[in-house]
Design a protein around this motif. Structure first.
Motif, PDB file in Angstrom:
ATOM      1  N   ASP A  26       0.755  -1.246   0.157  1.00 20.09           N
ATOM      2  CA  ASP A  26      -0.065   0.049   0.090  1.00 20.09           C
ATOM      3  C   ASP A  26       0.794   1.193  -0.223  1.00 20.09           C
ATOM      4  OD1 ASP A  26       0.846  -0.272   2.710  1.00 20.09           O
ATOM      5  OD2 ASP A  26      -1.288  -0.345   3.544  1.00 20.09           O
ATOM      6  N   ASN A  27       2.015   1.322  -0.514  1.00 21.92           N
ATOM      7  CA  ASN A  27       3.083   2.330  -0.572  1.00 21.92           C
ATOM      8  C   ASN A  27       2.938   3.094  -1.755  1.00 21.92           C
ATOM      9  OD1 ASN A  27       4.418  -0.123  -1.654  1.00 21.92           O
ATOM     10  ND2 ASN A  27       6.311   1.206  -2.005  1.00 21.92           N
ATOM     11  N   LEU A  28       2.340   2.478  -2.666  1.00 21.22           N
ATOM     12  CA  LEU A  28       2.199   3.242  -4.216  1.00 21.22           C
ATOM     13  C   LEU A  28       1.153   4.161  -4.102  1.00 21.22           C
ATOM     14  CD1 LEU A  28       3.034   0.226  -6.270  1.00 21.22           C
ATOM     15  CD2 LEU A  28       4.659   1.850  -5.712  1.00 21.22           C
ATOM     16  N   PRO A  29       1.135   5.312  -4.920  1.00 21.66           N
ATOM     17  CA  PRO A  29       0.137   6.170  -5.029  1.00 21.66           C
ATOM     18  C   PRO A  29      -1.003   5.774  -6.021  1.00 21.66           C
ATOM     19  CG  PRO A  29       2.196   7.192  -6.301  1.00 21.66           C
ATOM     20  CD  PRO A  29       2.500   5.850  -5.549  1.00 21.66           C
ATOM     21  N   GLY A  30      -2.082   5.785  -5.371  1.00 21.34           N
ATOM     22  CA  GLY A  30      -3.314   5.487  -6.130  1.00 21.34           C
ATOM     23  C   GLY A  30      -3.647   4.025  -6.187  1.00 21.34           C
ATOM     24  N   VAL A  31      -2.803   3.127  -5.712  1.00 25.46           N
ATOM     25  CA  VAL A  31      -3.091   1.682  -5.989  1.00 25.46           C
ATOM     26  C   VAL A  31      -2.588   0.847  -4.732  1.00 25.46           C
ATOM     27  CG1 VAL A  31      -1.037   1.208  -7.105  1.00 25.46           C
ATOM     28  CG2 VAL A  31      -3.002  -0.150  -7.543  1.00 25.46           C
ATOM     29  N   VAL A  32      -3.394  -0.050  -4.529  1.00 23.46           N
ATOM     30  CA  VAL A  32      -3.104  -1.076  -3.357  1.00 23.46           C
ATOM     31  C   VAL A  32      -2.988  -2.518  -3.939  1.00 23.46           C
ATOM     32  CG1 VAL A  32      -3.924  -2.106  -1.004  1.00 23.46           C
ATOM     33  CG2 VAL A  32      -4.163   0.226  -1.370  1.00 23.46           C
ATOM     34  N   GLY A  33      -1.862  -3.152  -3.799  1.00 25.41           N
ATOM     35  CA  GLY A  33      -1.679  -4.406  -4.511  1.00 25.41           C
ATOM     36  C   GLY A  33      -2.008  -5.506  -3.512  1.00 25.41           C
ATOM     37  N   VAL A  34      -2.509  -6.900  -3.847  1.00 25.23           N
ATOM     38  CA  VAL A  34      -2.885  -7.972  -2.917  1.00 25.23           C
ATOM     39  C   VAL A  34      -2.356  -9.300  -3.591  1.00 25.23           C
ATOM     40  CG1 VAL A  34      -4.390  -9.200  -1.341  1.00 25.23           C
ATOM     41  CG2 VAL A  34      -4.559  -6.730  -1.758  1.00 25.23           C
ATOM     42  N   ARG A  35      -1.192  -9.865  -2.926  1.00 19.88           N
ATOM     43  CA  ARG A  35      -0.960 -11.158  -3.706  1.00 19.88           C
ATOM     44  C   ARG A  35      -0.833 -12.273  -2.647  1.00 19.88           C
ATOM     45  NH1 ARG A  35       5.472  -9.889  -4.698  1.00 19.88           N
ATOM     46  NH2 ARG A  35       6.192 -10.134  -2.340  1.00 19.88           N
ATOM     47  N   ASP A  36      -0.658 -13.564  -3.264  1.00 22.37           N
ATOM     48  CA  ASP A  36      -0.545 -14.884  -2.374  1.00 22.37           C
ATOM     49  C   ASP A  36       0.902 -14.816  -2.099  1.00 22.37           C
ATOM     50  OD1 ASP A  36      -0.108 -17.311  -1.301  1.00 22.37           O
ATOM     51  OD2 ASP A  36      -1.553 -18.223  -2.832  1.00 22.37           O
ATOM     52  N   SER A  37       1.586 -14.939  -0.869  1.00 19.40           N
ATOM     53  CA  SER A  37       2.912 -15.058  -0.474  1.00 19.40           C
ATOM     54  C   SER A  37       3.326 -16.104  -0.892  1.00 19.40           C
ATOM     55  CB  SER A  37       3.045 -14.960   0.877  1.00 19.40           C
ATOM     56  OG  SER A  37       2.543 -15.989   1.833  1.00 19.40           O
ATOM     57  N   PHE A  47      -6.468  -2.719  -6.113  1.00 15.04           N
ATOM     58  CA  PHE A  47      -7.581  -2.138  -5.738  1.00 15.04           C
ATOM     59  C   PHE A  47      -7.283  -0.503  -5.611  1.00 15.04           C
ATOM     60  CE2 PHE A  47      -7.856  -6.037  -3.608  1.00 15.04           C
ATOM     61  CZ  PHE A  47      -9.166  -6.595  -3.557  1.00 15.04           C
ATOM     62  N   SER A  48      -8.307   0.439  -5.774  1.00 18.10           N
ATOM     63  CA  SER A  48      -7.810   1.862  -5.336  1.00 18.10           C
ATOM     64  C   SER A  48      -8.061   1.781  -3.772  1.00 18.10           C
ATOM     65  CB  SER A  48      -9.320   2.544  -5.756  1.00 18.10           C
ATOM     66  OG  SER A  48     -10.438   2.301  -4.997  1.00 18.10           O
ATOM     67  N   PRO A  49      -7.278   2.913  -3.160  1.00 19.71           N
ATOM     68  CA  PRO A  49      -7.040   3.074  -1.776  1.00 19.71           C
ATOM     69  C   PRO A  49      -8.620   2.894  -1.023  1.00 19.71           C
ATOM     70  CG  PRO A  49      -5.637   4.297  -2.796  1.00 19.71           C
ATOM     71  CD  PRO A  49      -6.307   3.700  -3.944  1.00 19.71           C
ATOM     72  N   GLY A  51     -11.227   1.611  -2.344  1.00 18.36           N
ATOM     73  CA  GLY A  51     -11.913   0.188  -2.462  1.00 18.36           C
ATOM     74  C   GLY A  51     -11.185  -0.811  -1.535  1.00 18.36           C
ATOM     75  N   TRP A  52      -9.897  -0.728  -1.329  1.00 16.06           N
ATOM     76  CA  TRP A  52      -9.195  -1.408  -0.276  1.00 16.06           C
ATOM     77  C   TRP A  52      -9.826  -1.315   1.192  1.00 16.06           C
ATOM     78  CZ3 TRP A  52      -7.412  -5.980   0.229  1.00 16.06           C
ATOM     79  CH2 TRP A  52      -6.487  -6.158   1.346  1.00 16.06           C
ATOM     80  N   ALA A  53      -9.938   0.174   1.522  1.00 16.36           N
ATOM     81  CA  ALA A  53     -10.402   0.408   2.769  1.00 16.36           C
ATOM     82  C   ALA A  53     -11.810  -0.080   2.960  1.00 16.36           C
ATOM     83  CB  ALA A  53     -10.331   1.995   2.912  1.00 16.36           C
ATOM     84  N   ALA A  54     -12.613   0.027   2.138  1.00 13.61           N
ATOM     85  CA  ALA A  54     -13.958  -0.649   1.958  1.00 13.61           C
ATOM     86  C   ALA A  54     -14.022  -2.053   2.336  1.00 13.61           C
ATOM     87  CB  ALA A  54     -14.937  -0.259   0.857  1.00 13.61           C
ATOM     88  N   PHE A  55     -13.078  -2.817   1.464  1.00 14.74           N
ATOM     89  CA  PHE A  55     -12.892  -4.168   1.641  1.00 14.74           C
ATOM     90  C   PHE A  55     -12.657  -4.520   3.095  1.00 14.74           C
ATOM     91  CE2 PHE A  55     -10.195  -7.863   1.945  1.00 14.74           C
ATOM     92  CZ  PHE A  55     -10.957  -8.902   1.292  1.00 14.74           C
ATOM     93  N   VAL A  56     -11.648  -3.677   3.568  1.00 15.55           N
ATOM     94  CA  VAL A  56     -11.113  -4.146   5.054  1.00 15.55           C
ATOM     95  C   VAL A  56     -12.048  -3.799   5.943  1.00 15.55           C
ATOM     96  CG1 VAL A  56      -9.339  -3.443   6.437  1.00 15.55           C
ATOM     97  CG2 VAL A  56      -8.526  -3.827   4.428  1.00 15.55           C
ATOM     98  N   GLU A  57     -12.687  -2.818   5.958  1.00 14.87           N
ATOM     99  CA  GLU A  57     -13.817  -2.696   6.776  1.00 14.87           C
ATOM    100  C   GLU A  57     -14.851  -3.596   6.996  1.00 14.87           C
ATOM    101  OE1 GLU A  57     -13.993  -0.277   9.474  1.00 14.87           O
ATOM    102  OE2 GLU A  57     -11.882  -0.137   8.896  1.00 14.87           O
ATOM    103  N   PHE A  58     -15.477  -4.178   5.531  1.00 17.04           N
ATOM    104  CA  PHE A  58     -16.296  -5.128   5.682  1.00 17.04           C
ATOM    105  C   PHE A  58     -15.760  -6.408   5.985  1.00 17.04           C
ATOM    106  CE2 PHE A  58     -18.189  -8.704   3.172  1.00 17.04           C
ATOM    107  CZ  PHE A  58     -19.337  -8.473   3.533  1.00 17.04           C
TER     108      PHE A  58
END
Length: 62
Positions: A26-37, A47-49, A51-58
């Motif tokens: 979540d360190n890049l401007p305007g985008v949050v990346g999610v991957r399988d380690s 995700f947009s920041p 969109g990611w915040a909404a997903f985390v809250e949900f």
């Protein structure tokens, strides 16, 4: 999408799950990346920041 400068961290909810970990960048401007380690060269969801915040809250409410 270029995620070259992404700094990946494991989700705090992933520990202790037999290696089933999600990493978030979540360190890049305007985008949050999610991957399988376990598949760091594999696909990345983005995700947009907001969109990611909404997903985390949900997810917190589940």
């Amino acid at each position: 999408m270029d995620l070259t400068g992404a700094v990946w961290r494991k989700s705090t909810r992933s520990s202790g799950n037999s290696g089933d970990c999600v990493e978030v960048a979540d360190n890049l401007p305007g985008v949050v990346g999610v991957r399988d380690s376990k598949d760091r060269q594999g696909p990345v969801l983005t995700f947009s920041p907001a969109g990611w915040a909404a997903f985390v809250e949900f997810a917190k409410r589940r």
